[in-house]
Scaffold this active site. Structure first.
Site, PDB file in Angstrom:
ATOM      1  N   ARG A  68       0.819  -1.212   0.000  1.00 22.46           N
ATOM      2  CA  ARG A  68       0.000   0.000   0.000  1.00 22.46           C
ATOM      3  C   ARG A  68       0.852   1.260   0.000  1.00 22.46           C
ATOM      4  O   ARG A  68       0.448   2.293  -0.514  1.00 22.46           O
ATOM      5  CB  ARG A  68      -0.920  -0.001   1.219  1.00 22.46           C
ATOM      6  CG  ARG A  68      -2.116  -0.915   0.976  1.00 22.46           C
ATOM      7  CD  ARG A  68      -3.041  -0.943   2.154  1.00 22.46           C
ATOM      8  NE  ARG A  68      -2.420  -1.694   3.240  1.00 22.46           N
ATOM      9  CZ  ARG A  68      -3.096  -2.484   4.064  1.00 22.46           C
ATOM     10  NH1 ARG A  68      -4.395  -2.609   3.951  1.00 22.46           N
ATOM     11  NH2 ARG A  68      -2.491  -3.131   5.020  1.00 22.46           N
ATOM     12  N   ASP A 207       4.063 -22.724   7.474  1.00 22.77           N
ATOM     13  CA  ASP A 207       4.313 -22.786   8.912  1.00 22.77           C
ATOM     14  C   ASP A 207       5.826 -22.867   9.006  1.00 22.77           C
ATOM     15  O   ASP A 207       6.421 -23.901   8.679  1.00 22.77           O
ATOM     16  CB  ASP A 207       3.662 -24.043   9.515  1.00 22.77           C
ATOM     17  CG  ASP A 207       3.862 -24.086  11.024  1.00 22.77           C
ATOM     18  OD1 ASP A 207       4.971 -23.779  11.486  1.00 22.77           O
ATOM     19  OD2 ASP A 207       2.904 -24.413  11.738  1.00 22.77           O
ATOM     20  N   HIS A 208       6.446 -21.778   9.437  1.00 23.22           N
ATOM     21  CA  HIS A 208       7.912 -21.742   9.280  1.00 23.22           C
ATOM     22  C   HIS A 208       8.624 -22.798  10.122  1.00 23.22           C
ATOM     23  O   HIS A 208       9.765 -23.139   9.845  1.00 23.22           O
ATOM     24  CB  HIS A 208       8.471 -20.334   9.517  1.00 23.22           C
ATOM     25  CG  HIS A 208       8.554 -19.934  10.961  1.00 23.22           C
ATOM     26  ND1 HIS A 208       7.480 -19.484  11.672  1.00 23.22           N
ATOM     27  CD2 HIS A 208       9.583 -19.933  11.820  1.00 23.22           C
ATOM     28  CE1 HIS A 208       7.852 -19.212  12.907  1.00 23.22           C
ATOM     29  NE2 HIS A 208       9.138 -19.472  13.028  1.00 23.22           N
ATOM     30  N   HIS A 270       2.537 -24.250  15.088  1.00 20.33           N
ATOM     31  CA  HIS A 270       3.896 -24.786  15.247  1.00 20.33           C
ATOM     32  C   HIS A 270       3.959 -26.052  16.116  1.00 20.33           C
ATOM     33  O   HIS A 270       4.513 -27.066  15.704  1.00 20.33           O
ATOM     34  CB  HIS A 270       4.815 -23.728  15.853  1.00 20.33           C
ATOM     35  CG  HIS A 270       4.784 -22.411  15.135  1.00 20.33           C
ATOM     36  ND1 HIS A 270       4.650 -22.318  13.765  1.00 20.33           N
ATOM     37  CD2 HIS A 270       4.874 -21.136  15.570  1.00 20.33           C
ATOM     38  CE1 HIS A 270       4.662 -21.035  13.414  1.00 20.33           C
ATOM     39  NE2 HIS A 270       4.797 -20.300  14.481  1.00 20.33           N
TER      40      HIS A 270
HETATM   41  C1  BG6 Z   1       5.637 -16.868  15.146  1.00 20.91           C
HETATM   42  C2  BG6 Z   1       4.812 -16.264  16.238  1.00 20.91           C
HETATM   43  O1  BG6 Z   1       4.825 -17.626  14.286  1.00 20.91           O
HETATM   44  O2  BG6 Z   1       6.617 -17.704  15.704  1.00 20.91           O
HETATM   45  C3  BG6 Z   1       5.695 -15.479  17.199  1.00 20.91           C
HETATM   46  O3  BG6 Z   1       3.837 -15.405  15.696  1.00 20.91           O
HETATM   47  C4  BG6 Z   1       6.799 -16.358  17.714  1.00 20.91           C
HETATM   48  O4  BG6 Z   1       4.952 -14.957  18.284  1.00 20.91           O
HETATM   49  C5  BG6 Z   1       7.525 -17.029  16.550  1.00 20.91           C
HETATM   50  O5  BG6 Z   1       7.695 -15.532  18.437  1.00 20.91           O
HETATM   51  C6  BG6 Z   1       8.527 -18.042  17.060  1.00 20.91           C
HETATM   52  O6  BG6 Z   1       9.308 -18.461  15.984  1.00 20.91           O
HETATM   53  P1  BG6 Z   1      10.802 -18.933  16.204  1.00 20.91           P
HETATM   54  O7  BG6 Z   1      11.241 -19.390  14.853  1.00 20.91           O
HETATM   55  O8  BG6 Z   1      11.557 -17.735  16.718  1.00 20.91           O
HETATM   56  O9  BG6 Z   1      10.736 -20.009  17.211  1.00 20.91           O
END
Ligand code: BG6
Length: 522
Positions: A68, A207-208, A270
């Protein structure tokens, strides 16, 4: 020091010669919606730059940021360069390589629900593709607030920017950030909207945690080694603990977190993903649907927590002021954008059961919290005690064997067992056998986003969540939210408190103590 020249991008890498699996995607363009946001600067562009540095991206590749904010291509590149300098795994940024990479980075301003903006986007994208000789393969990354997911996808559909897959045609794929819905109903509604425009195989719900090396190693550890799988069941495992602890508070995300809480922010995605990988049956192949089918079975086998056991199996709490590493930190209620009367949880502990032959009777304890003393994510498999102890009183120091899989930091795996202390007496001490990524491989594991962006470009959905998985996890989690809402409606909230810098409220310890167990000190 030798720098990588622009031309070297196009040369074969001798170090990769002879590798069986050359995972280089086809030439493509990536459009990032929400390009002026934090994720693009901190994660996405740094990941793309590091992939370029490792020669894992195709030589012909373009990035088109869409947002935006009004920005020129130049200003966007400059901003992204700073992001890479601060956050890329491959640092310092190589000036020649950056120049070559940034030349194909562009920016386009527009609103997410404005059909005219999407028509302009299409024209711009086609121009870029034409100039760079790209075949029309496209990845659209939705790094925008969740309320915009459906409008963006609808706009993509109206502009015919993401046609359904057809043989011999270029691909169009869409990566969707979290949260995918806020409960079962909204997740279902979003799936329906998205499926109106896209085929499931075009959708990459990110989902990282699934991009983390150590999470993937869980599959290798379990299914590429013969000795662990026979023990991975209720005959040998006493219980499993999964911890996702963070030292950070809600930082500048109070507004978002107020609506989410730890249950939506960490557990629904997660931790349940990690749980499903730890508990699933061996898939028939290491392929997207085969792996996701098995994960889905775990999520579907999660026993709904009965009202009668709810308070023994679910603990939620919020951090109060405290101190971490000698530094005083405020409580959640004093964080920016947080209501002073908020009842949002920043910690949750759960005891759950998986109703399957493999796991019948084995409790899984999950906990996740902000403002804990230490940042650590781990899975600990605690095995049953030896059935008969030969060592009388001297055996009192024998602890049950624990296999701990450290997802982060200090990535690795440790097995604890009892060993005889050197000397004439039969004294026993706990010892640990350890594998550490850093020392065994001498490299830092790549960033999760690198792996996930690359997989999407390659069309590999194994590490992304499927529609049915997301719905199954929401189905379980939404019952807990529902129960909390009922409690609040009845005028009794079960929100505990814990000082920042502690391992959570006493109620979480009592939950395990009631079963004769205790949380591990990770
Ligand atoms: C994110 C959450 O998906 O994952 C955050 O929104 C969290 O709140 C984070 O801090 C944690 O990710 P990682 O990779 O640092 O464990």
């Amino acid at each position: 020091m030798k720098t990588l020249s622009e031309e070297s991008l196009l040369l074969p890498n001798p170090l990769r010669e002879g590798l069986v699996e050359e995972r280089i995607p086809e030439p493509a363009a990536m459009v990032i919606f929400g390009a002026s946001g934090d994720l693009t600067r901190r994660k996405l562009l740094p990941a793309l730059y590091s992939l370029t540095r490792d020669r894992l991206l195709p030589a012909r590749f373009a990035v088109l940021g869409f947002g935006r904010q009004v920005l020129s291509d130049e200003a966007f590149r400059e901003e992204m360069r700073h992001g890479c300098e601060e956050f890329a795994r491959r640092r310092p940024v190589d000036p020649a390589l950056w120049a070559a990479f940034a030349r194909n980075v562009f920016y386009q301003q527009g609103a997410y629900d404005d059909p005219a903006a999407f028509r302009r986007l299409k024209v711009r994208l086609e121009e870029i593709e034409h100039t760079l000789g790209l075949p029309g393969n496209r990845v659209f990354y939705l790094s925008t607030p969740p309320s915009t997911f459906a409008p963006v996808i609808r706009s993509l559909g109206h502009a015919n920017l993401a046609p359904k897959p057809a043989p011999g045609q270029p691909f169009s794929r869409v990566i969707i950030e979290k949260p995918f819905g806020i409960d079962l109903q909204t997740a279902r509604a979003l799936n329906t909207e998205v499926h109106d425009i896209l085929d499931e195989q075009q959708i990459y719900r990110i989902d990282h945690y699934l991009g983390k090396e150590t999470v993937q190693n869980l599959l290798v550890f379990r299914f590429a080694n013969g000795i662990f799988e026979p023990l991975w069941n209720n005959h040998f495992v006493d219980h499993v603990q999964i911890t996702g602890a963070e030292t950070v508070g809600v930082e500048a995300r109070g507004g978002y977190f107020e609506q989410a809480g730890s249950m939506r922010d960490m557990v629904q995605n997660h931790l349940l993903q990690v749980l499903s990988l730890a508990a699933m049956e061996p898939p028939v192949a290491f392929e997207a649907d085969a792996v996701r089918d098995e994960k889905l079975k775990v999520l579907k086998a999660l026993r709904f927590i009965p009202v009668s056991d709810f308070e023994q199996q679910v603990v939620r709490a919020q951090y109060a002021a405290g101190s971490i590493g000698g530094k005083t930190v405020p409580g959640y209620l004093s964080e920016p954008d947080v209501s002073p009367r908020s009842t949002t949880e920043t910690f949750v502990a759960l005891k759950l059961f998986i109703d399957s032959w493999r796991w019948a009777g084995v409790p899984f304890y999950l906990r996740s919290g902000k403002r804990m003393p230490k940042r650590v994510t781990e899975i600990a498999i605690q095995f049953k005690e030896a059935p008969h102890l030969l060592f009388g009183k001297r055996g009192e120091t024998i602890r049950p064997n624990v296999l701990s899989i450290r997802i982060q930091p200090d990535e690795g795996i440790a097995l604890n067992f009892g060993s005889k202390l050197p000397g004439p007496a039969m004294e026993i001490a706990p010892v640990s056998m350890e594998f550490r990524y850093g020392s065994s491989f001498g490299v830092e594991p790549p960033e999760a986003y690198e792996r996930l962006l690359l997989d999407c470009l390659l069309g590999d959905g194994t590490l992304f969540t499927r529609a049915d998985e997301v719905e199954a996890s929401w189905s379980w989690v939404s019952r807990i939210h529902q129960r909390w809402a009922e409690q609040v409606a009845a005028g009794r909230t079960t929100l505990d408190s814990y000082p920042a810098g502690s391992w959570g409220p006493d109620a979480a310890d009592r939950m395990l103590a009631a079963d004769g167990r205790a949380w591990r000190l990770p």
